[in-house]
Scaffold this motif. Structure first.
Motif, mmCIF file in Angstrom:
data_model
loop_
_atom_site.group_PDB
_atom_site.id
_atom_site.type_symbol
_atom_site.label_atom_id
_atom_site.label_comp_id
_atom_site.label_asym_id
_atom_site.label_seq_id
_atom_site.Cartn_x
_atom_site.Cartn_y
_atom_site.Cartn_z
ATOM 1 N N GLY A 91 37.998 39.349 59.498
ATOM 2 C CA GLY A 91 39.119 38.422 59.644
ATOM 3 C C GLY A 91 38.966 37.187 58.756
ATOM 4 O O GLY A 91 39.385 36.088 59.132
ATOM 5 N N ILE A 92 38.350 37.352 57.595
ATOM 6 C CA ILE A 92 38.180 36.223 56.664
ATOM 7 C C ILE A 92 39.308 36.246 55.636
ATOM 8 O O ILE A 92 39.612 37.280 55.041
ATOM 9 C CB ILE A 92 36.797 36.296 55.963
ATOM 10 C CG1 ILE A 92 35.685 36.030 56.983
ATOM 11 C CG2 ILE A 92 36.710 35.300 54.798
ATOM 12 C CD1 ILE A 92 34.272 36.190 56.436
ATOM 13 N N ASP A 93 39.911 35.094 55.423
ATOM 14 C CA ASP A 93 41.043 34.968 54.508
ATOM 15 C C ASP A 93 40.539 34.959 53.054
ATOM 16 O O ASP A 93 39.501 34.366 52.767
ATOM 17 C CB ASP A 93 41.741 33.625 54.836
ATOM 18 C CG ASP A 93 43.075 33.488 54.122
ATOM 19 O OD1 ASP A 93 43.598 34.508 53.640
ATOM 20 O OD2 ASP A 93 43.585 32.350 54.064
ATOM 21 N N TYR A 94 41.274 35.578 52.165
ATOM 22 C CA TYR A 94 40.880 35.582 50.749
ATOM 23 C C TYR A 94 42.093 35.726 49.839
ATOM 24 O O TYR A 94 43.171 36.126 50.279
ATOM 25 C CB TYR A 94 39.864 36.695 50.458
ATOM 26 C CG TYR A 94 40.361 38.080 50.791
ATOM 27 C CD1 TYR A 94 40.085 38.655 52.026
ATOM 28 C CD2 TYR A 94 41.097 38.829 49.872
ATOM 29 C CE1 TYR A 94 40.537 39.926 52.349
ATOM 30 C CE2 TYR A 94 41.553 40.096 50.177
ATOM 31 C CZ TYR A 94 41.265 40.642 51.427
ATOM 32 O OH TYR A 94 41.730 41.895 51.735
ATOM 33 N N GLU A 95 41.858 35.404 48.575
ATOM 34 C CA GLU A 95 42.910 35.532 47.560
ATOM 35 C C GLU A 95 42.244 35.946 46.244
ATOM 36 O O GLU A 95 41.073 35.625 46.015
ATOM 37 C CB GLU A 95 43.587 34.158 47.398
ATOM 38 C CG GLU A 95 44.883 34.192 46.634
ATOM 39 C CD GLU A 95 45.538 32.797 46.589
ATOM 40 O OE1 GLU A 95 45.496 32.030 47.587
ATOM 41 O OE2 GLU A 95 46.083 32.478 45.516
ATOM 42 N N VAL A 96 42.999 36.626 45.399
ATOM 43 C CA VAL A 96 42.447 37.096 44.115
ATOM 44 C C VAL A 96 43.136 36.356 42.964
ATOM 45 O O VAL A 96 44.360 36.292 42.906
ATOM 46 C CB VAL A 96 42.669 38.620 43.947
ATOM 47 C CG1 VAL A 96 42.067 39.101 42.632
ATOM 48 C CG2 VAL A 96 42.082 39.387 45.127
ATOM 49 N N ILE A 97 42.334 35.789 42.082
ATOM 50 C CA ILE A 97 42.867 35.070 40.911
ATOM 51 C C ILE A 97 42.512 35.877 39.654
ATOM 52 O O ILE A 97 41.335 36.026 39.328
ATOM 53 C CB ILE A 97 42.227 33.654 40.778
ATOM 54 C CG1 ILE A 97 42.190 32.914 42.116
ATOM 55 C CG2 ILE A 97 42.912 32.844 39.686
ATOM 56 C CD1 ILE A 97 43.531 32.629 42.720
ATOM 57 N N PRO A 98 43.512 36.401 38.960
ATOM 58 C CA PRO A 98 43.198 37.240 37.794
ATOM 59 C C PRO A 98 42.601 36.450 36.632
ATOM 60 O O PRO A 98 42.714 35.227 36.587
ATOM 61 C CB PRO A 98 44.564 37.822 37.399
ATOM 62 C CG PRO A 98 45.564 36.861 37.932
ATOM 63 C CD PRO A 98 44.970 36.230 39.153
ATOM 64 N N GLY A 99 41.980 37.161 35.701
ATOM 65 C CA GLY A 99 41.370 36.494 34.546
ATOM 66 C C GLY A 99 41.617 37.271 33.258
ATOM 67 O O GLY A 99 42.212 38.347 33.280
ATOM 68 N N VAL A 100 41.139 36.735 32.161
ATOM 69 C CA VAL A 100 41.301 37.407 30.864
ATOM 70 C C VAL A 100 40.198 38.462 30.723
ATOM 71 O O VAL A 100 39.019 38.122 30.610
ATOM 72 C CB VAL A 100 41.191 36.394 29.701
ATOM 73 C CG1 VAL A 100 41.253 37.112 28.358
ATOM 74 C CG2 VAL A 100 42.276 35.344 29.809
ATOM 75 N N SER A 101 40.597 39.712 30.767
ATOM 76 C CA SER A 101 39.604 40.784 30.676
ATOM 77 C C SER A 101 38.929 40.791 29.302
ATOM 78 O O SER A 101 39.515 40.371 28.298
ATOM 79 C CB SER A 101 40.282 42.130 30.919
ATOM 80 O OG SER A 101 39.342 43.166 30.736
ATOM 81 N N SER A 102 37.725 41.340 29.267
ATOM 82 C CA SER A 102 37.011 41.440 27.982
ATOM 83 C C SER A 102 37.782 42.299 26.985
ATOM 84 O O SER A 102 37.682 42.090 25.780
ATOM 85 C CB SER A 102 35.609 42.006 28.189
ATOM 86 O OG SER A 102 35.653 43.247 28.830
#
Ligand code: SAH
Length: 255
Positions: free
Chosen positions: A102-113
């Motif tokens: 039950g832990i809240d999270y979010e995903v932040i995208p990045g510049v892939s190699s």
């Protein structure tokens, strides 16, 4: 408490997103993948009082234990991965664990190699008339690739292919690729794209393995293969074709 899974870009700290910087600055705990993430990012942006962990030295249980310790507290955890979070980042297992807790999270995208490598090569990967498909894959290592996705099958499509996590097996990679591509198909290897010690090696399927070995490149590199790398004989885009109309402008020749 909230965990942010962050794609930190290919290496150059200037490739971080503004959102990533904001979160890393705010985080009370920062866990970064020390094997590939540029430490400069942590030194430059993490709060001086933040607890910093290098996940290269931890297993999944140990990482989750860090999360659990913070669960009841306020504040945020920045979990910093290399490149973009969607590729070979092992975030799914962590998110699954967060769901069970039950832990809240979010995903932040990045510049892939692979984006940084294409930029280093000054290369568009989708050239009309040559290829409109990019395959992202790897060779089997400790993590097995499903048999139907074996490089020798994918090679038959002859699209642009970007091969992660495989430079240490360059002979095997080349052999499999030759099952589909011609020996003279252009190949580029980009080592540490966007880092100060970036290296670009260009060759063909027939020559690339020796060149890679000459330069002693054994990790942190991508293999990119496909006719598009010749940058020749491609068709101009319809997007900017003066005779072609789009939703936003009218072509010069009316039908
Ligand atoms: N999520 C990452 C990939 C992690 S897997 C991304 O989106 O880029 C690790 C592999 O990525 C390495 O083995 C190498 O193949 C590639 N890689 C990561 N950073 C790189 C870089 N700066 N230059 C070239 N290849 C890189």
């Amino acid at each position: 408490m909230k965990i942010y899974f962050i794609g930190a870009g290919a290496g150059d700290p200037d490739l971080l997103t503004l959102k990533a910087v904001k979160i890393i600055k705010k985080a009370g705990v920062v866990i970064y993948a020390g094997s590939l993430v540029n430490k400069v990012i942590i030194d430059k942006y993490a709060d001086k009082d933040a607890k910093i962990y290098n996940s290269a030295k931890l297993n999944l249980d140990q990482v989750c234990r860090v999360y659990l310790k913070q669960k009841k507290k306020d504040g945020i955890i920045a979990r910093v991965h290399t490149g973009d979070t969607s590729l070979y980042s092992a975030i799914q297992e962590q998110m699954q664990w967060c769901d069970t807790q039950g832990i809240d999270y979010e995903v932040i995208p990045g510049v892939s190699s692979f984006c940084a490598a294409s930029a280093a090569l000054k290369q568009e990967l989708t050239l009309p008339g040559l290829s409109q498909t990019v395959i992202i894959t790897r060779i089997s290592g400790k993590t097995k690739v499903p048999a139907r996705e074996d490089l020798k099958h994918l090679a038959n499509i002859k699209a642009v292919m970007i091969i992660f996590l495989s430079i240490g097996h360059i002979d095997r990679v080349v052999k499999k690729l030759m099952a589909g591509y011609k020996n003279k198909t252009p190949v580029a290897v980009v080592y540490k794209a966007s880092w100060p010690d970036e290296i670009i090696i260009r060759g063909t399927l027939a020559t690339i393995a020796d060149k890679v070995k000459e330069q002693k490149i054994g990790r942190q590199a991508l293999v990119i293969v496909g006719e598009a790398l010749n940058k020749k004989n491609f068709k101009l885009s319809k997007l900017y074709d003066k005779n072609s109309s789009t939703m936003f402008r009218c072509g010069e020749i009316k039908k």
